[in-house]
Design a protein around this motif. Structure first.
Motif, short mmCIF file in Angstrom:
data_model
loop_
_atom_site.label_atom_id
_atom_site.label_comp_id
_atom_site.label_asym_id
_atom_site.label_seq_id
_atom_site.Cartn_x
_atom_site.Cartn_y
_atom_site.Cartn_z
N ASP A 278 0.78 -1.06 -0.06
CA ASP A 278 -0.12 0.06 0.14
C ASP A 278 0.80 1.20 0.07
OD1 ASP A 278 -2.00 -1.79 0.31
OD2 ASP A 278 -2.78 -1.42 2.13
N PHE B 129 -2.24 7.06 1.19
CA PHE B 129 -1.56 6.98 2.54
C PHE B 129 -0.39 8.05 2.90
CE2 PHE B 129 -3.65 3.05 1.93
CZ PHE B 129 -4.65 2.78 2.99
N PHE C 185 -6.78 9.10 2.01
CA PHE C 185 -7.42 8.22 3.06
C PHE C 185 -6.81 8.60 4.37
CE2 PHE C 185 -8.06 3.87 5.23
CZ PHE C 185 -9.77 4.29 5.56
N LEU D 74 -8.51 10.42 8.13
CA LEU D 74 -8.61 9.42 8.94
C LEU D 74 -7.96 10.53 10.30
CD1 LEU D 74 -7.79 6.11 8.25
CD2 LEU D 74 -10.18 6.98 8.62
N GLU E 7 -4.67 -0.79 -1.35
CA GLU E 7 -6.02 -0.79 -0.58
C GLU E 7 -6.88 -0.24 -1.63
OE1 GLU E 7 -6.09 -0.04 3.47
OE2 GLU E 7 -8.05 -0.17 3.72
N LYS F 14 -7.56 -5.06 4.85
CA LYS F 14 -6.23 -4.55 5.59
C LYS F 14 -5.16 -5.59 5.02
CE LYS F 14 -8.06 -0.98 7.24
NZ LYS F 14 -8.04 0.25 6.45
N VAL G 250 3.33 0.36 4.21
CA VAL G 250 2.50 1.13 5.27
C VAL G 250 1.09 0.65 5.45
CG1 VAL G 250 3.79 3.06 4.93
CG2 VAL G 250 1.81 2.83 3.42
N THR G 251 0.53 0.84 6.56
CA THR G 251 1.25 1.12 7.66
C THR G 251 1.67 -0.20 8.44
OG1 THR G 251 -0.70 1.37 9.17
CG2 THR G 251 -0.23 3.38 7.80
N VAL H 50 -0.85 -1.63 10.63
CA VAL H 50 -2.28 -2.36 10.17
C VAL H 50 -2.21 -3.07 8.95
CG1 VAL H 50 -4.34 -1.07 9.37
CG2 VAL H 50 -3.22 0.06 11.00
N CYS H 51 -1.81 -2.67 7.78
CA CYS H 51 -1.78 -3.63 6.59
C CYS H 51 -0.66 -4.32 6.74
CB CYS H 51 -2.08 -2.70 5.34
SG CYS H 51 -3.78 -2.16 5.50
N TYR I 23 1.64 5.81 11.38
CA TYR I 23 1.36 7.17 11.78
C TYR I 23 1.94 7.27 13.16
CZ TYR I 23 -1.33 7.22 7.34
OH TYR I 23 -1.62 7.24 6.06
N1 TIU Z 1 -2.60 0.17 4.29
C1 TIU Z 1 -3.20 0.28 5.60
O1 TIU Z 1 -2.43 0.26 6.51
N2 TIU Z 1 -4.24 0.88 5.53
C2 TIU Z 1 -4.72 1.67 6.68
O2 TIU Z 1 -5.85 1.99 6.91
N3 TIU Z 1 -3.85 2.32 7.62
C3 TIU Z 1 -3.83 2.90 8.76
O3 TIU Z 1 -2.88 2.87 9.41
N4 TIU Z 1 -5.10 3.66 8.97
#
Ligand code: TIU
Length: 223
Positions: free
Chosen positions: A24, A29, A35, A39, A72, A132, A157-158, A161-162, A187
């Motif tokens: 991703d 991102f 996106f 957030l 994503e 994810k 990234v991140t 998460v993914c 993040y």
């Molecule tokens: N690619 C991925 O990690 N999607 C996310 O939504 N990550 C966040 O940290 N929000």
């Protein structure tokens, strides 16, 4: 090949049975207006990994290794986006809404593309994933199995998460996974540190981690 510096212990793989998986690395991102920012995140943190990730990608291409890029991405009609995902957290712009880089997290939109510095080239696999994890509803496992891939080296990234979700999915499917420490970012810096720790804890319960310089050294040495 052997990455001596990998933790919790050296990581061995054959180029023909390994893939570099970049998760991703999309404008959605990494750049403002996508996106990640909707957030509520500071997206500037993520840019820092681009040079090391580009160096790893170039070195991997030079030795003829398989590259997988993920994005994503949701279908324009959002039929693959559960309402729970779209509504979670009451973001400024929801998935599918029109933002400065096109519709948020929708396939084909400018913001959904991989950043220019890491753009896929011919012969590389590009996976659009609605979740994810890179293995959910994508057919990635079958593609890798058909190519005899057993080892996956991750960046992207991140981290928590993914990337972590994809690594855990891969680990459960029997792949030996390594996360390139300076080719992934969150993040939340503390979450990155915690993720690296939890991946390699308990004797590599999810896999290995290593700095990208250690991968470059192994590739150069042909070890
Ligand atoms: N690619 C991925 O990690 N999607 C996310 O939504 N990550 C966040 O940290 N929000």
């Amino acid at each position: 090949m052997r990455i001596e510096e990998a933790a919790p212990f050296p990581y061995e793989f054959g180029i023909k049975n390994a893939a570099l998986v970049l998760i991703d690395m999309q404008r959605d991102f990494i750049e403002p207006g996508g996106f990640g920012e909707t957030l509520g995140n500071d997206v500037t943190l993520l840019e820092a990994i681009v040079p090391a990730t580009r160096a790893a990608l170039q070195a991997w291409r030079e030795v003829g290794g398989l590259v997988v890029h993920t994005r994503e991405a949701h279908k324009p009609d959002l039929s693959d986006c559960p309402p729970a995902k779209r509504n979670r957290g009451n973001p400024a712009l929801r998935i599918g809404d029109e933002g400065p880089m096109g519709r948020i997290l929708v396939a084909g939109e400018p913001g959904n593309q991989i950043i220019d510095a890491l753009a896929p080239i011919e012969g590389e696999i590009v996976i659009d994933k609605p979740g994810k994890g890179a293995f959910y509803a994508t057919g990635l496992h079958e593609l890798l199995q058909a190519r005899g891939i057993t080892h996956l080296l991750f960046g992207g990234v991140t981290t928590e998460v993914c990337v972590q979700t994809s690594m855990r999915e891969a680990n459960d499917r029997g792949y030996d996974c390594l996360l390139l420490e300076d080719c992934t970012e969150s993040y939340f810096p503390a979450f990155k540190i915690a993720t690296l720790d939890m991946v390699r804890a308990q004797g590599g319960i999810v896999g290995w981690t290593a700095p990208s310089t250690a991968l470059l050294a192994a590739l150069r040495g042909g070890q």
